[in-house]
Structures are given as structure tokens and as C-alpha cells.
Design an enzyme around this catalytic site. Structure first.
Site, PDB file in Angstrom:
ATOM      1  N   PRO A 117      62.369   4.021  43.502  1.00 62.59           N
ATOM      2  CA  PRO A 117      63.028   2.679  43.652  1.00 62.59           C
ATOM      3  C   PRO A 117      63.116   2.150  44.959  1.00 62.59           C
ATOM      4  O   PRO A 117      64.222   1.783  45.481  1.00 62.59           O
ATOM      5  CB  PRO A 117      64.464   3.182  43.089  1.00 62.59           C
ATOM      6  N   LYS A 118      62.075   2.434  45.682  1.00 63.89           N
ATOM      7  CA  LYS A 118      62.112   1.891  47.153  1.00 63.89           C
ATOM      8  C   LYS A 118      62.169   0.499  47.148  1.00 63.89           C
ATOM      9  O   LYS A 118      61.607  -0.460  46.494  1.00 63.89           O
ATOM     10  CB  LYS A 118      60.657   2.268  47.529  1.00 63.89           C
TER      11      LYS A 118
END
Length: 246
Positions: A117-118
Site C-alpha cells: 500500500p505504498k
């Protein structure tokens, strides 16, 4: 790089200047501050998707100074990880509910390949005289700060892994469909490989978290501060494997 008009030859777009590299690729001379703390186990359960369950109440906060990375060059990254497992399986590792960094290529690669989930952020790892300081900002607003004394006690990275073994990274991968909805929902796992640790230091760590609507690390409140490890290493990132499909 060969310019090919074969769509099956492209590994990323733009096909004549790809943003995401082929895997594996190497990270060299990486400086990392890894700080552990205890949180509420129910808080861990609230930020992970089933069938993952909390394996402990330990949180790891990593700040990375990527000095020499294939394809991407130097950049800075951070990760907040919780200890998880899938019951009745051999799957256990570090699930990353929150990741912030300042490289568009590394953001794309993490999301597209692993499902991490960057998000874009401003992590910073600095040394101020006898203090190592790590901070993370998003939208210019600081939401996390960690500190530890500078190089006071030599250690081995196995000591950090005994607190929380983060070598296996676990992610919830979601790929939206072009027509709407979702094409892929799965849990992936990936190991750091070819890890060479050049030095490692251990000392007490501090963790300070502020509420932030776009970086809600405050959902994992600090119950007890533990030790921090300041280390430098080289490692390789390879492809992931799928451990659960929805």
C-alpha cells in the site's frame, strides 16, 4: 535498452521508458533504522484483512536510506509493519498496513508487483550529534518520529529478528479491473534475499505518533517502547508468491 514494439516484450509502461523494472534487482549500501514497540493486539487485528490474524502485539517501524538501488537510484522509504500469520499454515511475517516513500518508480513497483500500500511521503533519516532521528511526513505534516542513541552497543541482526522476524513481507494485493470492480484480490508473500549486513547497533528507541487522516498510523497506538536497531546492508528483491486468493 532495446526499443521493441512487441506488446508482450514490455515489462512496464511507458514501454520505451518503463517505470517498473524486471525482478530481481539489488539494493546496495542501505542504511536502516528499525524501531520496535508494543501496541494493542485488537488494533493490529483492525488493520489486517482476513484470513490474516495477529501473531503478536509488536510493531516495527523502518526508515530506509536507499543509497544505491538498481533502476531507481537513491531515495528514502519507510514502512510500518505488524506481526501476522495465517492459521493452520506456515505463513507468518510482516504485514505492512502503511508505507511511505519518495520514489515514483518504487511506489509503482511495490503496488503493482507485491500489492504493497505504498503512498508518496517524505521519510527522513538523519544523525544529530549523538542521536539518530527518523521522521515521516505526508502532505508536509509530520505524523511519526523515532529516535535512538548513535552507535552505542554492537548487535547482530538476528537479535532484531528474534523480536519480530520481518524478512518475510506479506501484502494484500488489489488490482482494479479496467471495466470496473476488481480483477485480483490476493495475499502475497516476499522474502528479502542475499542479505549481507555490514554493521548493526542496538539501543532503546522512542516512538512518537501524531494523528493524520491520510497516514493513520495512530490506529496502532504505542503501549510500550522497545529497542531500535541501526544497520546497514545489501539485499535483493525478487518476485512474490501468492499465499491466499479471495
Amino acid at each position: 535498452m532495446t526499443n521493441s514494439r512487441d506488446p508482450l516484450a514490455a515489462v512496464s509502461t511507458p514501454w520505451d521508458a518503463p517505470l517498473v523494472p524486471e525482478f530481481p534487482f539489488d539494493m546496495r549500501k542501505v542504511t536502516i533504522l528499525t524501531t520496535f514497540y508494543r501496541t494493542d493486539r485488537d488494533a493490529v487485528a483492525a488493520v489486517i484483512p482476513p484470513p490474516l490474524v495477529p501473531a503478536s502485539d509488536i510493531v516495527a517501524v523502518h526508515l530506509y536510506k536507499m543509497t544505491d538501488t538498481d533502476f531507481f537510484g537513491p531515495y528514502e522509504e519507510s514502512a510500518v509493519q505488524v506481526d501476522v500469520m495465517i492459521p493452520d499454515s506456515d505463513v507468518r511475517g510482516a504485514y505492512s498496513p502503511y508505507l511511505f516513500l519518495n520514489s515514483d518508480g518504487a511506489i509503482a513497483a511495490g503496488r503493482e508487483v507485491y500489492g504493497q500500500p505504498k503512498k508518496y511521503g517524505q521519510p527522513k533519516l538523519t544523525v544529530d550529534q549523538d542521536l539518530i532521528v527518523g521522521t515521516i511526513k505526508r502532505n508536509g505534516v509530520r505524523f511519526l518520529r523515532v529516535t535512538t542513541p548513535y552507535k552505542q552497543q554492537r548487535a547482530e541482526i538476528t537479535e532484531a529478528r528474534a523480536i519480530f522476524d520481518f524478512i518475510t513481507n506479506i501484502n494484500y494485493k488489489v488490482i482494479p479491473a479496467s471495466t470496473g470492480g476488481v480483477d485480483i484480490r490476493e495475499i502475497t508473500a516476499r522474502e528479502l534475499s542475499a542479505v549481507t549486513v555490514h554493521e548493526c547497533w542496538r539501543a532503546p528507541g522512542t516512538v512518537e505518533i501524531s494523528p493524520h487522516a491520510q497516514a493513520p498510523v495512530h490506529r496502532l497506538p504505542v503501549v510500550e517502547m522497545l529497542d531500535a536497531f541501526y544497520w546497514t546492508c545489501d539485499f535483493t528483491l525478487g518476485p512474490a508468491r501468492v499465499v491466499h486468493t479471495y
